[in-house]
Design a protein around this motif. Structure first.
Motif, PDB file in Angstrom:
ATOM      1  N   GLY A  88       0.890  -0.765   0.393  1.00 10.25           N
ATOM      2  CA  GLY A  88       0.224  -0.234   0.131  1.00 10.25           C
ATOM      3  C   GLY A  88       0.612   1.473   0.485  1.00 10.25           C
ATOM      4  N   GLU A  89       0.528   2.899  -0.034  1.00  9.28           N
ATOM      5  CA  GLU A  89       1.211   4.098  -0.533  1.00  9.28           C
ATOM      6  C   GLU A  89       1.410   4.407   1.218  1.00  9.28           C
ATOM      7  OE1 GLU A  89      -3.110   5.099  -1.143  1.00  9.28           O
ATOM      8  OE2 GLU A  89      -2.557   3.170  -0.358  1.00  9.28           O
ATOM      9  N   GLU A  90       2.892   4.459   1.089  1.00  5.58           N
ATOM     10  CA  GLU A  90       3.255   4.742   2.646  1.00  5.58           C
ATOM     11  C   GLU A  90       2.585   5.765   3.391  1.00  5.58           C
ATOM     12  OE1 GLU A  90       7.750   6.391   4.455  1.00  5.58           O
ATOM     13  OE2 GLU A  90       7.239   5.056   2.109  1.00  5.58           O
ATOM     14  N   THR A  91       2.416   6.506   3.444  1.00  3.98           N
ATOM     15  CA  THR A  91       1.561   7.474   4.142  1.00  3.98           C
ATOM     16  C   THR A  91       0.419   7.195   4.333  1.00  3.98           C
ATOM     17  OG1 THR A  91       2.137   9.140   2.511  1.00  3.98           O
ATOM     18  CG2 THR A  91       0.431  10.375   3.487  1.00  3.98           C
ATOM     19  N   ILE A  92      -0.793   6.777   3.490  1.00  7.42           N
ATOM     20  CA  ILE A  92      -1.912   5.811   4.067  1.00  7.42           C
ATOM     21  C   ILE A  92      -1.593   4.768   5.460  1.00  7.42           C
ATOM     22  CG2 ILE A  92      -3.492   3.534   3.569  1.00  7.42           C
ATOM     23  CD1 ILE A  92      -3.458   7.508   3.042  1.00  7.42           C
ATOM     24  N   LEU A  93      -0.905   3.824   4.762  1.00  8.31           N
ATOM     25  CA  LEU A  93       0.196   2.799   5.669  1.00  8.31           C
ATOM     26  C   LEU A  93       0.069   3.103   7.558  1.00  8.31           C
ATOM     27  CD1 LEU A  93       1.607  -0.446   4.037  1.00  8.31           C
ATOM     28  CD2 LEU A  93      -0.695  -0.032   4.887  1.00  8.31           C
ATOM     29  N   LEU A  94       1.002   4.263   6.966  1.00  7.79           N
ATOM     30  CA  LEU A  94       1.998   5.021   8.264  1.00  7.79           C
ATOM     31  C   LEU A  94       0.645   6.295   9.468  1.00  7.79           C
ATOM     32  CD1 LEU A  94       4.767   7.267   6.865  1.00  7.79           C
ATOM     33  CD2 LEU A  94       5.101   4.780   8.493  1.00  7.79           C
ATOM     34  N   GLY A  95      -0.415   6.551   8.828  1.00  4.56           N
ATOM     35  CA  GLY A  95      -1.187   7.416   9.011  1.00  4.56           C
ATOM     36  C   GLY A  95      -2.974   5.908   9.462  1.00  4.56           C
ATOM     37  N   VAL A  96      -2.260   5.105   9.282  1.00  5.95           N
ATOM     38  CA  VAL A  96      -3.426   4.128  10.238  1.00  5.95           C
ATOM     39  C   VAL A  96      -3.057   3.771  10.726  1.00  5.95           C
ATOM     40  CG1 VAL A  96      -4.835   2.068  10.276  1.00  5.95           C
ATOM     41  CG2 VAL A  96      -4.683   3.199   8.189  1.00  5.95           C
ATOM     42  N   VAL A  97      -1.677   3.266  10.976  1.00 10.90           N
ATOM     43  CA  VAL A  97      -0.218   3.351  11.956  1.00 10.90           C
ATOM     44  C   VAL A  97      -0.778   3.916  13.370  1.00 10.90           C
ATOM     45  CG1 VAL A  97       1.485   2.394  13.099  1.00 10.90           C
ATOM     46  CG2 VAL A  97       0.407   1.197  11.574  1.00 10.90           C
ATOM     47  N   VAL A  98      -0.084   5.652  12.994  1.00 10.99           N
ATOM     48  CA  VAL A  98      -0.426   6.402  13.916  1.00 10.99           C
ATOM     49  C   VAL A  98      -2.162   7.051  14.897  1.00 10.99           C
ATOM     50  CG1 VAL A  98      -0.297   9.118  13.469  1.00 10.99           C
ATOM     51  CG2 VAL A  98       1.112   7.719  12.707  1.00 10.99           C
ATOM     52  N   HIS A  99      -2.546   6.631  13.967  1.00 10.98           N
ATOM     53  CA  HIS A  99      -3.993   6.979  14.188  1.00 10.98           C
ATOM     54  C   HIS A  99      -4.171   5.674  15.520  1.00 10.98           C
ATOM     55  CE1 HIS A  99      -6.354  10.595  12.432  1.00 10.98           C
ATOM     56  NE2 HIS A  99      -5.841   9.521  11.608  1.00 10.98           N
ATOM     57  N   ALA A 100      -3.727   4.757  15.501  1.00 15.06           N
ATOM     58  CA  ALA A 100      -3.830   3.341  16.485  1.00 15.06           C
ATOM     59  C   ALA A 100      -3.121   3.741  17.693  1.00 15.06           C
ATOM     60  CB  ALA A 100      -3.586   2.116  16.008  1.00 15.06           C
ATOM     61  N   MET A 101      -2.344   4.028  17.912  1.00 12.61           N
ATOM     62  CA  MET A 101      -1.254   3.799  18.386  1.00 12.61           C
ATOM     63  C   MET A 101      -1.478   5.686  19.244  1.00 12.61           C
ATOM     64  SD  MET A 101       1.807   1.528  17.936  1.00 12.61           S
ATOM     65  CE  MET A 101       2.830   2.793  19.136  1.00 12.61           C
ATOM     66  N   ALA A 102      -2.180   6.670  18.698  1.00 11.58           N
ATOM     67  CA  ALA A 102      -2.372   7.617  19.146  1.00 11.58           C
ATOM     68  C   ALA A 102      -3.559   7.694  20.461  1.00 11.58           C
ATOM     69  CB  ALA A 102      -2.952   8.429  18.455  1.00 11.58           C
ATOM     70  N   VAL A 103      -4.535   6.218  20.168  1.00 17.11           N
ATOM     71  CA  VAL A 103      -5.520   5.398  20.418  1.00 17.11           C
ATOM     72  C   VAL A 103      -4.648   5.136  22.125  1.00 17.11           C
ATOM     73  CG1 VAL A 103      -7.295   4.353  20.437  1.00 17.11           C
ATOM     74  CG2 VAL A 103      -7.320   5.856  18.622  1.00 17.11           C
ATOM     75  N   ALA A 104      -4.222   3.948  21.578  1.00 17.42           N
ATOM     76  CA  ALA A 104      -3.409   3.081  22.624  1.00 17.42           C
ATOM     77  C   ALA A 104      -2.518   4.222  24.068  1.00 17.42           C
ATOM     78  CB  ALA A 104      -2.514   2.296  22.165  1.00 17.42           C
ATOM     79  N   ARG A 105      -2.051   5.721  23.496  1.00 18.66           N
ATOM     80  CA  ARG A 105      -1.561   6.247  24.280  1.00 18.66           C
ATOM     81  C   ARG A 105      -2.521   7.088  25.226  1.00 18.66           C
ATOM     82  NH1 ARG A 105      -0.463  10.817  20.672  1.00 18.66           N
ATOM     83  NH2 ARG A 105      -2.477  11.592  20.882  1.00 18.66           N
ATOM     84  N   ASP A 106      -4.050   7.912  24.564  1.00 19.55           N
ATOM     85  CA  ASP A 106      -4.585   8.376  24.920  1.00 19.55           C
ATOM     86  C   ASP A 106      -5.120   7.711  25.705  1.00 19.55           C
ATOM     87  OD1 ASP A 106      -3.560  10.621  23.585  1.00 19.55           O
ATOM     88  OD2 ASP A 106      -5.811  10.003  22.012  1.00 19.55           O
TER      89      ASP A 106
END
Length: 231
Positions: free
Chosen positions: A131-149
């Motif tokens: 997949g596109e790097e930006t999309i894959l990174l964005g999905v993981v960043v959102h999931a990691m942000a949810v974990a952090r919060d």
């Protein structure tokens, strides 16, 4: 997951302006970082030719080498931000572990400054992702942000009850049939299930879920975890 997520006008303006600012920030930061690296290398060369005691020279050269290494790492992070801010990019080159390590480079300081212990567990074999790097990174960043919060919220709830709480997040990478998956889990502590954050309706996960689903992947929230199946 079929319900569309819409942004308000203020959110849209904030996000699009942030994208412009990040691009300019990366460009502006690159110049002083390169100047620091060049200056460090020049001082190293002068020290090597100087008549200073060897022990003193070795110590100073080692410190300057650390500066150069940190500047190189900062440049790599800035380059990642440059691609990320463009909103589109080339196909991701690397496996699932490389993807999560990129996100860790981008977000690691956020976890460290909050005292959250983040661990990455790999299966031992290369796990492909497409997949596109930006999309894959964005999905993981959102999931990691949810974990952090979620960890931050659980810490506050434990503190209010006078309970101790260990702030830990574990990322486990594995294969799921012919696809790769990641499970991001965190310590739920002693909070009852009904008091845990309701992740199934979390806006970040709904948005990321729609994006990854359109490419053949899936996000599945749990009580204290988020699982991602990659396309």
């Amino acid at each position: 997951m079929n319900e569309r997520i819409s942004l308000g006008e203020e959110e849209f303006v904030a996000l699009t302006s942030l994208r412009e600012i990040v691009g300019g920030f990366v460009h502006e930061m690159a110049q002083p970082l390169n100047a620091i690296m060049i200056a460090s290398q020049v001082i190293q060369m002068k020290l090597q030719r100087s008549l200073a005691p060897m022990e003193e020279k070795a110590y100073s050269i080692d410190r300057l080498g650390m500066i150069t290494a940190q500047v190189q790492r900062a440049n790599e992070i800035l380059e990642g931000l440059r691609h990320f801010s463009r909103g589109s990019g080339p196909a991701f080159r690397g496996d699932l572990a490389a993807l999560f390590k990129k996100v860790r480079d981008l977000m690691g300081q956020q976890f460290m400054s909050r005292g959250i212990e983040l661990t990455l567990h790999e299966e031992g074999t290369s796990l492909p992702v497409k997949g596109e790097e930006t999309i894959l990174l964005g999905v993981v960043v959102h999931a990691m942000a949810v974990a952090r919060d979620s960890v931050q919220l659980l810490e506050a709830r434990h503190s209010a009850k006078g309970l101790s709480y260990s702030k830990t997040i574990k990322v486990s990478l594995s294969s799921l049939g012919d696809r790769s998956s990641a499970r991001i889990s965190w310590n739920r502590g002693d909070i009852p299930a009904e008091e845990l954050p309701e992740l199934a309706v979390h806006a970040r996960l709904l948005a990321a879920g729609q994006v990854i689903a359109s490419r053949g992947g899936e996000i599945e929230p749990g009580d204290a975890s988020v699982s991602i199946t990659f396309p």
